[in-house]
Design a protein around this motif. Structure first.
Motif, PDB file in Angstrom:
ATOM      1  N   PRO A 114      -5.887  -6.272  -1.857  1.00 44.89           N
ATOM      2  CA  PRO A 114      -4.434  -7.122  -1.978  1.00 44.89           C
ATOM      3  C   PRO A 114      -4.576  -8.332  -2.542  1.00 44.89           C
ATOM      4  N   PHE A 133      -6.623   2.053  -7.065  1.00 46.21           N
ATOM      5  CA  PHE A 133      -7.123   1.758  -5.917  1.00 46.21           C
ATOM      6  C   PHE A 133      -8.531   1.576  -5.823  1.00 46.21           C
ATOM      7  N   GLU A 149      -3.926   5.145   4.192  1.00 43.11           N
ATOM      8  CA  GLU A 149      -3.158   4.366   3.482  1.00 43.11           C
ATOM      9  C   GLU A 149      -4.189   3.734   2.551  1.00 43.11           C
ATOM     10  N   TYR A 150      -3.671   3.283   1.479  1.00 40.74           N
ATOM     11  CA  TYR A 150      -4.671   2.415   0.354  1.00 40.74           C
ATOM     12  C   TYR A 150      -3.720   1.550  -0.341  1.00 40.74           C
ATOM     13  N   THR A 151      -4.277   0.386  -0.806  1.00 37.35           N
ATOM     14  CA  THR A 151      -3.522  -1.000  -1.350  1.00 37.35           C
ATOM     15  C   THR A 151      -3.666  -0.709  -2.781  1.00 37.35           C
ATOM     16  N   LYS A 166       0.883  -1.276   0.066  1.00 38.61           N
ATOM     17  CA  LYS A 166       0.044  -0.132  -0.089  1.00 38.61           C
ATOM     18  C   LYS A 166       0.851   1.174   0.183  1.00 38.61           C
TER      19      LYS A 166
END
Ligand code: FAD
Length: 233
Positions: A125, A73, A59-61, A48
C-alpha cells in the motif's frame, strides 16, 4: 460474463474477468503479478482486490498508480499455500476473476507526521501511496534480507527517512540507515517522542507489538492497520 466487464456476484461485490499478462520475480520468493485492467475498474491508493480461485478468495493490494493501464501486485509465493502457487505459475493469458477494489487503508492527510511501517509484502500500500504522490514521511520496512526490500529506490526517493529493518542477522549490502533488528525495536529507540499518524501493514504480530508500543510511547497518535497474514514467514 463479458471479459473485462463488471457484474454483481459474491454477495454485493462486483466480479471482473481479467487475464494474466505476466510476472516479474523480485527475488526467489516474491513476484510482481500484472493483469489487464478490466473496463470500468477503479481504485484508491491502498485498496485491495480479491482474486477468486476455485472456491477461494485471496486479497492483494494494488500497487498503482491509480491510472495505470494494467493492474500490478506484489505477491509472496507461499509454496504450501492454496492460491499463490497458482498465481506464481499461471501463464500469460490465463483467465482470472477479481473483485472490485475495497478497503479503508488509504492515506489520510493530517497535520501529524506520518510514520509508515511494513513487514514483507505489507509494503504494497505504501508503494501505491507514493505512486499517488505522497512524499515526506518516515518509512520502516521490516524484512529478513536485503533481497526483500522491494521497490526500495522508489520508496527511498519519496520518504524523508527510509529505514530498512533487517532481522536476518547481517546488514551486508544494506542501504544507508538500515537497522539491525525489528521495526518495533527501531520505533522504541529511533523515533522521537511525539504524536504521529502510524500506518501499520503486514504481519499480525508486528501490528500487535507496534500498537502496544504506540499506546505506551506515542500517546495521542492515530493508528491505521492492515493485517496481511498471521504466520512467521
Ligand atoms: C487486506 C489484505 C491484503 C493482502 N495483500 C497482499 C499482498 O499485496 N501481497 C501478498 O503477498 N499477500 C497479501 N495478502 C495475503 C493474501 O491474501 C494471502 O493470504 C496469501 O497470498 C496466501 O495465500 P495462499 O492461498 O497461497 O496461502 P494459504 O493457503 O492461505 O496459506 C497461508 C499461509 O501463508 C502465510 N502468508 C500469507 N500471506 C503471506 C505473505 N504475504 N507473506 C508471508 N506469508 C504469508 C500465512 O501466514 C499462512 O501461513 C493480503 C491479505 C489481506 C487480508
Amino acid at each position: 460474463m463479458r471479459s473485462g466487464a463488471g457484474s454483481p456476484a459474491m454477495g454485493s461485490a462486483t466480479l471482473y474477468d481479467a487475464q494474466v499478462i505476466g510476472r516479474r520475480w523480485l527475488n526467489a520468493r516474491t513476484f510482481e503479478l500484472r493483469i489487464n485492467r478490466p473496463a470500468g475498474f477503479a481504485f484508491l491508493p491502498g485498496q485491495k482486490i480479491g482474486f477468486v480461485y476455485q472456491d477461494l478468495v485471496r486479497e492483494y493490494t494494488l500497487l498503482g498508480p491509480v491510472d495505470s493501464a494494467d493492474l500490478t501486485f506484489c505477491v509472496r509465493h507461499v509454496p504450501q499455500g492454496r492460491v499463490t502457487p497458482h498465481l506464481a505459475t499461471a501463464p500469460p493469458g490465463t483467465s482470472i476473476q477479481v473483485t472490485e477494489a475495497s478497503g479503508f487503508f488509504t492515506f489520510k492527510p493530517s497535520p501529524r507526521p506520518a510514520v509508515l511501517v511494513a513487514t514483507g509484502t505489507g509494503i504494497a500500500p505504501y508503494v501505491a501511496f507514493v505512486r499517488s504522490g505522497l512524499r515526506g514521511f518516515d518509512l520502516l520496512h521490516g524484512v529478513r534480507t536485503v533481497a526483500e526490500l522491494y521497490y526500495r529506490s522508489e520508496l527511498a526517493a519519496a520518504a524523508s527517512r527510509y529505514i530498512p529493518c533487517l532481522t536476518g542477522g547481517t546488514l551486508s549490502g544494506a542501504p544507508p540507515h538500515a537497522f539491525d533488528g525489528r521495526v518495533t525495536a527501531w520505533l522504541a529507540n529511533g523515533l522521537a517522542n511525539g504524536v504521529y499518524d502510524f500506518y501499520l501493514c503486514g504481519r499480525a504480530d508486528m501490528i500487535r507489538d507496534a500498537m502496544r508500543l504506540i499506546d505506551e510511547r506515542f500517546t495521542g497518535s492515530h493508528v491505521f492497520t492492515e493485517t496481511f497474514y498471521d504466520g512467521a514467514l
